[in-house]
Design an enzyme around this catalytic site. Structure first.
Site, PDB file in Angstrom:
ATOM      1  N   LYS A  27       0.988  -1.148   0.022  1.00 40.16           N
ATOM      2  CA  LYS A  27      -0.106   0.155   0.001  1.00 40.16           C
ATOM      3  C   LYS A  27       0.752   1.207  -0.116  1.00 40.16           C
ATOM      4  O   LYS A  27       0.611   2.173  -0.827  1.00 40.16           O
ATOM      5  CB  LYS A  27      -1.129  -0.081   1.159  1.00 40.16           C
ATOM      6  CG  LYS A  27      -1.748  -1.313   1.366  1.00 40.16           C
ATOM      7  CD  LYS A  27      -2.718  -1.187   2.619  1.00 40.16           C
ATOM      8  CE  LYS A  27      -2.030  -1.356   3.878  1.00 40.16           C
ATOM      9  NZ  LYS A  27      -1.403  -2.499   4.077  1.00 40.16           N
ATOM     10  N   ARG A 102      -9.719   0.902   8.570  1.00 38.97           N
ATOM     11  CA  ARG A 102      -9.142  -0.326   8.889  1.00 38.97           C
ATOM     12  C   ARG A 102     -10.274  -1.273   9.519  1.00 38.97           C
ATOM     13  O   ARG A 102      -9.871  -2.342   9.701  1.00 38.97           O
ATOM     14  CB  ARG A 102      -8.088  -0.099   9.677  1.00 38.97           C
ATOM     15  CG  ARG A 102      -6.920  -1.015   9.543  1.00 38.97           C
ATOM     16  CD  ARG A 102      -5.713  -0.648   9.250  1.00 38.97           C
ATOM     17  NE  ARG A 102      -4.809  -1.297   9.809  1.00 38.97           N
ATOM     18  CZ  ARG A 102      -3.516  -0.809   9.532  1.00 38.97           C
ATOM     19  NH1 ARG A 102      -3.239   0.328   8.879  1.00 38.97           N
ATOM     20  NH2 ARG A 102      -2.144  -1.320   9.627  1.00 38.97           N
ATOM     21  N   ARG A 148      11.632  -5.354   4.954  1.00 43.48           N
ATOM     22  CA  ARG A 148      11.530  -4.148   4.747  1.00 43.48           C
ATOM     23  C   ARG A 148      12.465  -3.354   5.482  1.00 43.48           C
ATOM     24  O   ARG A 148      12.662  -3.618   6.870  1.00 43.48           O
ATOM     25  CB  ARG A 148      10.145  -3.591   5.223  1.00 43.48           C
ATOM     26  CG  ARG A 148       9.998  -2.115   5.046  1.00 43.48           C
ATOM     27  CD  ARG A 148       8.324  -1.782   5.283  1.00 43.48           C
ATOM     28  NE  ARG A 148       7.945  -2.524   6.221  1.00 43.48           N
ATOM     29  CZ  ARG A 148       6.529  -2.287   6.365  1.00 43.48           C
ATOM     30  NH1 ARG A 148       5.849  -1.740   5.601  1.00 43.48           N
ATOM     31  NH2 ARG A 148       5.967  -2.911   7.345  1.00 43.48           N
ATOM     32  N   ARG A 181      11.225  -1.187  11.006  1.00 46.80           N
ATOM     33  CA  ARG A 181      10.148  -0.934  11.813  1.00 46.80           C
ATOM     34  C   ARG A 181      10.212  -1.747  13.016  1.00 46.80           C
ATOM     35  O   ARG A 181      10.350  -3.025  12.885  1.00 46.80           O
ATOM     36  CB  ARG A 181       8.806  -0.789  10.911  1.00 46.80           C
ATOM     37  CG  ARG A 181       8.407   0.574  10.524  1.00 46.80           C
ATOM     38  CD  ARG A 181       7.325   0.591   9.603  1.00 46.80           C
ATOM     39  NE  ARG A 181       6.063  -0.272  10.249  1.00 46.80           N
ATOM     40  CZ  ARG A 181       4.998  -0.107   9.238  1.00 46.80           C
ATOM     41  NH1 ARG A 181       4.795   0.452   8.303  1.00 46.80           N
ATOM     42  NH2 ARG A 181       4.154  -0.885   9.760  1.00 46.80           N
ATOM     43  N   ARG A 192      -0.259  -8.690  13.706  1.00 43.97           N
ATOM     44  CA  ARG A 192      -0.944  -7.824  12.608  1.00 43.97           C
ATOM     45  C   ARG A 192      -1.782  -8.589  11.584  1.00 43.97           C
ATOM     46  O   ARG A 192      -2.607  -8.066  11.247  1.00 43.97           O
ATOM     47  CB  ARG A 192       0.347  -6.849  11.971  1.00 43.97           C
ATOM     48  CG  ARG A 192       1.041  -6.112  13.006  1.00 43.97           C
ATOM     49  CD  ARG A 192       2.293  -5.538  12.613  1.00 43.97           C
ATOM     50  NE  ARG A 192       2.307  -4.924  11.177  1.00 43.97           N
ATOM     51  CZ  ARG A 192       3.430  -4.763  10.265  1.00 43.97           C
ATOM     52  NH1 ARG A 192       4.437  -5.191  10.691  1.00 43.97           N
ATOM     53  NH2 ARG A 192       3.225  -3.981   9.227  1.00 43.97           N
TER      54      ARG A 192
HETATM   55  P1  AP5 Z   1       4.984  -1.615   1.950  1.00 47.65           P
HETATM   56  O1  AP5 Z   1       4.501  -0.830   0.548  1.00 47.65           O
HETATM   57  O2  AP5 Z   1       5.549  -0.900   2.964  1.00 47.65           O
HETATM   58  O3  AP5 Z   1       3.616  -2.365   2.338  1.00 47.65           O
HETATM   59  P2  AP5 Z   1       2.414  -1.872   3.312  1.00 47.65           P
HETATM   60  O4  AP5 Z   1       0.938  -2.507   2.538  1.00 47.65           O
HETATM   61  O5  AP5 Z   1       2.149  -0.324   3.194  1.00 47.65           O
HETATM   62  O6  AP5 Z   1       2.693  -2.608   4.605  1.00 47.65           O
HETATM   63  P3  AP5 Z   1       2.550  -1.929   5.958  1.00 47.65           P
HETATM   64  O7  AP5 Z   1       3.275  -3.060   7.006  1.00 47.65           O
HETATM   65  O8  AP5 Z   1       2.999  -0.333   5.987  1.00 47.65           O
HETATM   66  O9  AP5 Z   1       0.795  -1.762   6.467  1.00 47.65           O
HETATM   67  P4  AP5 Z   1       0.395  -1.921   7.575  1.00 47.65           P
HETATM   68  O10 AP5 Z   1      -1.026  -1.963   7.194  1.00 47.65           O
HETATM   69  O11 AP5 Z   1       0.737  -3.204   8.659  1.00 47.65           O
HETATM   70  O12 AP5 Z   1       1.294  -0.864   8.786  1.00 47.65           O
HETATM   71  P5  AP5 Z   1       0.588   0.577   9.007  1.00 47.65           P
HETATM   72  O13 AP5 Z   1       2.003   1.439   9.068  1.00 47.65           O
HETATM   73  O14 AP5 Z   1      -0.433   1.028   8.221  1.00 47.65           O
HETATM   74  O15 AP5 Z   1       5.640  -2.712   1.385  1.00 47.65           O
HETATM   75  C1  AP5 Z   1       6.186  -3.867   2.552  1.00 47.65           C
HETATM   76  C2  AP5 Z   1       7.677  -4.252   1.680  1.00 47.65           C
HETATM   77  O16 AP5 Z   1       7.666  -5.079   0.644  1.00 47.65           O
HETATM   78  C3  AP5 Z   1       8.611  -3.068   1.570  1.00 47.65           C
HETATM   79  O17 AP5 Z   1       9.923  -3.731   1.955  1.00 47.65           O
HETATM   80  C4  AP5 Z   1       8.592  -2.933  -0.164  1.00 47.65           C
HETATM   81  O18 AP5 Z   1       9.771  -2.642  -0.619  1.00 47.65           O
HETATM   82  C5  AP5 Z   1       8.245  -4.269  -0.301  1.00 47.65           C
HETATM   83  N1  AP5 Z   1       7.218  -4.434  -1.630  1.00 47.65           N
HETATM   84  C6  AP5 Z   1       6.200  -3.884  -1.966  1.00 47.65           C
HETATM   85  N2  AP5 Z   1       5.652  -4.074  -3.066  1.00 47.65           N
HETATM   86  C7  AP5 Z   1       6.326  -5.074  -3.524  1.00 47.65           C
HETATM   87  C8  AP5 Z   1       6.174  -5.772  -4.644  1.00 47.65           C
HETATM   88  N3  AP5 Z   1       5.440  -5.967  -5.543  1.00 47.65           N
HETATM   89  N4  AP5 Z   1       7.230  -6.948  -4.893  1.00 47.65           N
HETATM   90  C9  AP5 Z   1       8.213  -7.333  -3.740  1.00 47.65           C
HETATM   91  N5  AP5 Z   1       8.124  -6.406  -2.696  1.00 47.65           N
HETATM   92  C10 AP5 Z   1       7.184  -5.332  -2.542  1.00 47.65           C
HETATM   93  O19 AP5 Z   1       0.196   0.429  10.504  1.00 47.65           O
HETATM   94  C11 AP5 Z   1       0.910   0.140  11.358  1.00 47.65           C
HETATM   95  C12 AP5 Z   1       0.202   0.045  12.756  1.00 47.65           C
HETATM   96  O20 AP5 Z   1      -0.301   1.611  12.967  1.00 47.65           O
HETATM   97  C13 AP5 Z   1      -1.002  -0.786  12.892  1.00 47.65           C
HETATM   98  O21 AP5 Z   1      -0.342  -2.197  13.292  1.00 47.65           O
HETATM   99  C14 AP5 Z   1      -1.777  -0.215  13.886  1.00 47.65           C
HETATM  100  O22 AP5 Z   1      -1.626  -0.606  15.228  1.00 47.65           O
HETATM  101  C15 AP5 Z   1      -1.672   1.148  13.597  1.00 47.65           C
HETATM  102  N6  AP5 Z   1      -2.612   1.803  12.694  1.00 47.65           N
HETATM  103  C16 AP5 Z   1      -2.228   2.331  11.417  1.00 47.65           C
HETATM  104  N7  AP5 Z   1      -3.509   2.720  10.789  1.00 47.65           N
HETATM  105  C17 AP5 Z   1      -4.479   2.303  11.644  1.00 47.65           C
HETATM  106  C18 AP5 Z   1      -5.823   2.469  11.673  1.00 47.65           C
HETATM  107  N8  AP5 Z   1      -6.453   2.802  10.440  1.00 47.65           N
HETATM  108  N9  AP5 Z   1      -6.846   2.111  12.648  1.00 47.65           N
HETATM  109  C19 AP5 Z   1      -6.174   1.609  13.769  1.00 47.65           C
HETATM  110  N10 AP5 Z   1      -4.681   1.386  13.881  1.00 47.65           N
HETATM  111  C20 AP5 Z   1      -3.987   1.804  12.935  1.00 47.65           C
END
Ligand code: AP5
Length: 239
Positions: A27, A102, A148, A181, A192
């Site tokens: 994402k 979410r 990552r 991270r 997660r």
């Molecule tokens: P990346 O693009 O970073 O993936 P992502 O989908 O953004 O993954 P996240 O881990 O950031 O999502 P998340 O939803 O768990 O975390 P968030 O920060 O929102 O890609 C991942 C890796 O893969 C990278 O190394 C990239 O290079 C690689 N990659 C990408 N595409 C690729 C491809 N096609 N092929 C190969 N490699 C690839 O949330 C963190 C925490 O915050 C949550 O756990 C929660 O506690 C809190 N939080 C955040 N939002 C909310 C909400 N709305 N409600 C409640 N709690 C929340």
């Protein structure tokens, strides 16, 4: 895309783009590319929460332990944070929501907010959201998350397996030492992914029921996923 098409896109109201998918689905990676093409901001609730944790704000203090356990931060805290962000001037033409909504409660809140008086002055207020879900296999997710690394200065995302920096552990753009991270630890990743299945997966049906959902195979090379995402947006019902 030719020059005229790019100029048209940079003028038109794009509205809300919602990116769904499990942790590691790509994402954030895709949001950065879309943001560049359409000149609209990426709004990552995870990034905003992490910035609050680093700055030691009241919100950050409440969110820290929850995030480190892999659970979701309470809806009310996240919705207030998003409400404040969406009325900022850079969201006038549209914005990319990365990691929000979410839960079904957050999605219902968002639908209400976008129709409310609080949002009515934004020029893109009448444009309905488009929702894209990236589908990725479980084993790929694990490899992506454990591999990552990110730059704490410019936010660029790397991966030791798929997108390594030119010099190990160093950002190509600004030379900053890359970081892992805290929640990309195997135990927390497992929590997660469970939280995703339990609380976020039902959103697929929520948006499918509204006729808004487009599912893209995210288990391919990044550029192939970007190409299909941009094509979906260009041939969607309103771009
Ligand atoms: P990346 O693009 O970073 O993936 P992502 O989908 O953004 O993954 P996240 O881990 O950031 O999502 P998340 O939803 O768990 O975390 P968030 O920060 O929102 O890609 C991942 C890796 O893969 C990278 O190394 C990239 O290079 C690689 N990659 C990408 N595409 C690729 C491809 N096609 N092929 C190969 N490699 C690839 O949330 C963190 C925490 O915050 C949550 O756990 C929660 O506690 C809190 N939080 C955040 N939002 C909310 C909400 N709305 N409600 C409640 N709690 C929340």
């Amino acid at each position: 895309m030719d020059g005229q098409a790019v100029a048209d896109i940079k003028r038109c109201d794009i509205g809300p783009l919602i990116l769904l998918g499990p942790p590691g689905a790509g994402k954030g990676t895709q949001a950065k590319k879309i943001a560049e093409v359409y000149s609209i901001p990426q709004i990552s609730t995870g990034d905003i929460l992490r910035a609050n944790v680093s700055a030691g704000t009241e919100l950050g203090k409440k969110a820290k332990a929850i995030m480190e356990s892999g659970e979701l931060v309470p809806d009310s805290l996240v919705c207030d944070m998003v409400a404040a962000r969406l009325v900022e001037p850079d969201c006038a033409r549209g914005f990319i929501l990365d990691g929000f909504p979410r839960t079904v409660t957050q999605a219902e809140w968002l639908d209400g907010f976008l129709q409310s008086k609080l949002f009515e002055n934004q020029p893109c207020a009448k444009v309905p959201p488009i929702v894209i879900e990236f589908a990725v296999d479980y084993n790929s997710l694990l490899r992506r998350l454990t591999g990552r690394r990110s730059c704490p200065t410019c936010g660029r995302i790397y991966n030791v397996y798929y997108q390594a920096p030119r010099v190990a552990d160093t950002c190509d753009v600004d030379g900053t030492k890359l970081v892992t991270r805290k929640d990309d630890d195997e135990q927390v990743i497992s929590e997660r992914l469970k939280a995703y299945e339990r609380q976020t997966l039902p959103l697929t049906e929520y948006y499918r029921g509204k006729g808004r959902l487009r599912v893209i195979d995210g288990d391919r090379e990044m550029d192939a996923v970007t190409a299909e995402t941009l094509e979906t947006l260009e041939h969607g019902n309103r771009l």
